[in-house]
Design a protein around this motif. Structure first.
Motif, short mmCIF file in Angstrom:
data_model
loop_
_atom_site.label_atom_id
_atom_site.label_comp_id
_atom_site.label_asym_id
_atom_site.label_seq_id
_atom_site.Cartn_x
_atom_site.Cartn_y
_atom_site.Cartn_z
N GLN A 136 -33.94 -3.40 -1.50
CA GLN A 136 -34.03 -4.39 -0.33
C GLN A 136 -34.67 -2.96 0.93
OE1 GLN A 136 -31.58 -7.56 0.85
NE2 GLN A 136 -30.02 -6.34 -0.60
N GLU A 137 -35.89 -3.14 0.90
CA GLU A 137 -36.31 -2.11 2.03
C GLU A 137 -35.78 -2.20 3.07
OE1 GLU A 137 -40.60 -1.57 1.62
OE2 GLU A 137 -40.51 -1.16 -0.62
N LYS A 138 -35.60 -3.38 3.76
CA LYS A 138 -34.96 -3.54 5.07
C LYS A 138 -33.87 -2.78 5.57
CE LYS A 138 -32.59 -7.81 3.68
NZ LYS A 138 -32.39 -9.25 3.94
N PHE A 139 -32.96 -2.33 4.33
CA PHE A 139 -31.59 -1.51 4.38
C PHE A 139 -32.06 -0.24 4.17
CE2 PHE A 139 -29.31 -5.44 2.62
CZ PHE A 139 -29.20 -6.18 4.04
N MET A 140 -33.25 0.32 4.51
CA MET A 140 -33.77 1.60 4.10
C MET A 140 -34.18 2.34 5.19
SD MET A 140 -35.13 1.14 0.14
CE MET A 140 -35.68 2.82 -0.01
N ARG A 141 -33.80 3.62 5.44
CA ARG A 141 -34.23 4.39 6.55
C ARG A 141 -34.73 5.79 6.32
NH1 ARG A 141 -34.38 -0.27 7.93
NH2 ARG A 141 -33.86 -1.30 10.07
N PHE A 142 -35.74 6.26 6.89
CA PHE A 142 -36.06 7.77 6.59
C PHE A 142 -35.98 8.65 7.85
CE2 PHE A 142 -37.34 5.14 2.99
CZ PHE A 142 -37.08 5.66 2.04
N GLY A 143 -35.74 9.73 7.83
CA GLY A 143 -35.97 10.70 8.97
C GLY A 143 -35.39 12.11 8.70
N ASP A 144 -35.21 12.80 9.65
CA ASP A 144 -34.54 14.01 9.59
C ASP A 144 -33.19 13.98 8.88
OD1 ASP A 144 -37.04 15.42 10.17
OD2 ASP A 144 -36.29 15.49 12.33
N SER A 145 -32.80 15.15 8.36
CA SER A 145 -31.31 15.24 7.80
C SER A 145 -30.33 15.72 8.59
CB SER A 145 -31.39 16.00 6.52
OG SER A 145 -31.97 17.44 6.59
N THR A 146 -30.30 15.20 9.95
CA THR A 146 -29.45 15.52 11.07
C THR A 146 -28.26 14.23 11.28
OG1 THR A 146 -30.77 14.86 12.86
CG2 THR A 146 -31.12 16.97 11.79
N LEU A 147 -27.49 14.90 12.11
CA LEU A 147 -26.33 13.92 12.50
C LEU A 147 -26.90 13.00 13.53
CD1 LEU A 147 -22.67 14.70 13.44
CD2 LEU A 147 -24.06 13.25 14.96
N TYR A 148 -27.94 13.44 14.46
CA TYR A 148 -28.50 12.60 15.34
C TYR A 148 -29.28 11.49 14.76
CZ TYR A 148 -31.70 11.23 18.99
OH TYR A 148 -32.69 10.56 19.80
N GLU A 149 -30.08 11.94 13.60
CA GLU A 149 -30.91 11.06 13.02
C GLU A 149 -30.14 9.88 12.29
OE1 GLU A 149 -34.76 10.77 12.07
OE2 GLU A 149 -33.73 10.46 14.13
N GLY A 150 -28.93 10.43 11.69
CA GLY A 150 -27.97 9.48 11.08
C GLY A 150 -27.61 8.44 11.79
N THR A 151 -27.20 8.74 13.14
CA THR A 151 -26.92 7.84 14.01
C THR A 151 -28.03 6.87 14.83
OG1 THR A 151 -25.33 9.27 15.00
CG2 THR A 151 -26.00 7.28 16.56
N ARG A 152 -29.17 7.48 14.92
CA ARG A 152 -30.22 6.75 15.17
C ARG A 152 -30.83 5.91 14.20
NH1 ARG A 152 -35.85 6.34 14.80
NH2 ARG A 152 -35.83 7.98 13.32
N LEU A 153 -30.83 6.10 12.82
CA LEU A 153 -31.24 5.40 11.80
C LEU A 153 -30.22 4.08 11.48
CD1 LEU A 153 -32.72 8.02 9.42
CD2 LEU A 153 -33.88 6.40 10.92
N MET A 154 -28.79 4.39 11.68
CA MET A 154 -28.00 3.57 11.34
C MET A 154 -27.96 2.57 12.39
SD MET A 154 -25.82 2.68 8.79
CE MET A 154 -25.28 0.93 9.30
N ASN A 155 -28.24 2.86 13.69
CA ASN A 155 -28.22 1.81 14.68
C ASN A 155 -29.61 0.97 14.64
OD1 ASN A 155 -26.06 2.37 16.54
ND2 ASN A 155 -27.16 4.30 17.41
N SER A 156 -30.44 1.55 14.07
CA SER A 156 -31.81 0.88 13.99
C SER A 156 -31.46 -0.40 12.76
CB SER A 156 -32.81 1.55 13.19
OG SER A 156 -34.03 0.79 12.72
#
Length: 331
Positions: free
Chosen positions: A212-232
């Motif tokens: 399910q691509e709707k549950f997938m996110r890609f970005g930089d491998s950082t804590l900040y990006e983890g928070t941002r992508l999860m919020n998305s």
């Protein structure tokens, strides 16, 4: 035609003795004179010839470590700090010193740090531009890749079994009856993340669970990006019951977002990371993850490089370390 010291001196507007001191890294000279000499040598393509030969024919007892610039601050990076410590300790035991630089440092035309200071060989850590690796390989400088591999012949490397580690993490979530399993992934240009992505996809496919691509996110491998992508994902209104993150920093960032949204871990959303960094047991809840033997990786990188330096024809060039699933409170 071979470039001479006289040619470089003329192009740089300095004396031949100044050029000699810069190239041999002996004696004193001003930073400005050094800059002029190195720039002139670069323009005349001198480094690729005489300076490179000098590096590999005279033992310096220095080893270079080049690391991806986005991992700054290098010495306190939660994943690379213990690897660097292992590299330094292992090198010292063998009588070597370590010169550390980033890939951006060595791209500077006026300051090829490792060339100026001289090294017997180089460890390239993490994602390094393919052209940089090819450049040093073609110069005949012994090199080893750490936490990475490339499609170049006879390039030694040590990395972990990213595919298997990711596969085991997702199978664990499936064993907990999760079918909606999201994925937070670092840059796919980095082979390690591509292999973890492939492991994630294979685990779902082998267990008959649709991707399910709707549950997938890609970005930089950082804590900040983890928070941002999860919020998305959370803001989309369609929330998976579990998340696999391609590294622990992204997983910790995701935990921050999940808790802020008022959801419980693992009751509402379970989460697994990858790397087993120190922070995993300090957060609440403690993070389930895939263990990577960082000390072994650092020690093996030094062993490989020393074999490359002495041109040992019998050592194993391609080295993949096993991983282990560590289960904690987040699943």
């Amino acid at each position: 035609m071979d470039i001479t010291i006289k040619d470089i001196a003329k192009a740089a507007g300095v004396s031949k003795s100044t050029v000699s001191r810069v190239i041999s890294n002996t004696g004193k000279c001003s930073d400005e004179a050094r800059r002029k000499v190195m720039e002139a040598a670069e323009k005349l393509n001198y480094k690729k010839n005489a300076l490179a030969r000098a590096m590999i024919t005279k033992e310096t007892k220095n080893l270079g470590l080049i690391i991806y610039q986005k991992h700054k601050p290098i010495l306190s990076h939660p994943f690379y700090a213990p690897i660097i410590e292992a590299i330094v300790d292992s090198s010292m035991k063998r009588g070597y010193s370590i010169i550390i630089a980033t890939d951006q440092d060595i791209k500077a035309s006026s300051a090829e740090l490792l060339l100026e200071k001289r090294v017997d060989g180089i460890i390239f850590a993490s994602f390094i531009d393919h052209n940089i690796i090819l450049k040093y390989k073609n110069m005949g400088i012994p090199l080893v890749l750490l936490n990475n591999s490339v499609d170049l012949k006879d390039v030694s490397f040590v990395k972990v079994d990213n595919y298997s580690g990711a596969y085991k993490a997702v199978v664990h979530l499936i064993s907990k009856n999760h079918k909606d399993i999201g994925f937070l992934c670092g840059p796919l240009q980095h082979r390690s993340y591509m292999e973890r992505y492939q492991g994630y996809l294979a685990a779902l496919k082998d267990h008959g669970i649709p991707v399910q691509e709707k549950f997938m996110r890609f970005g930089d491998s950082t804590l900040y990006e983890g928070t941002r992508l999860m919020n998305s994902i959370l803001n989309s209104g369609d929330i998976p019951t579990a998340i696999f993150a391609s590294n622990d920093m992204m997983a910790i960032g995701a935990i921050k977002a999940i808790k802020k949204a008022g959801l419980k871990i693992p009751d509402d959303v379970a989460i697994v990371g990858f790397d087993d960094i120190e922070h995993d047991v300090l957060i609440e809840p403690a993070l389930s993850t895939v263990f990577v033997d960082k000390n072994k990786m650092g020690e093996m990188a030094v062993d490989l490089l020393l074999n490359e330096i002495v041109r040992n024809p019998y050592f194993k060039k391609e080295n993949i370390l096993p991983t282990k699933l560590i289960l904690r409170e987040s699943t």
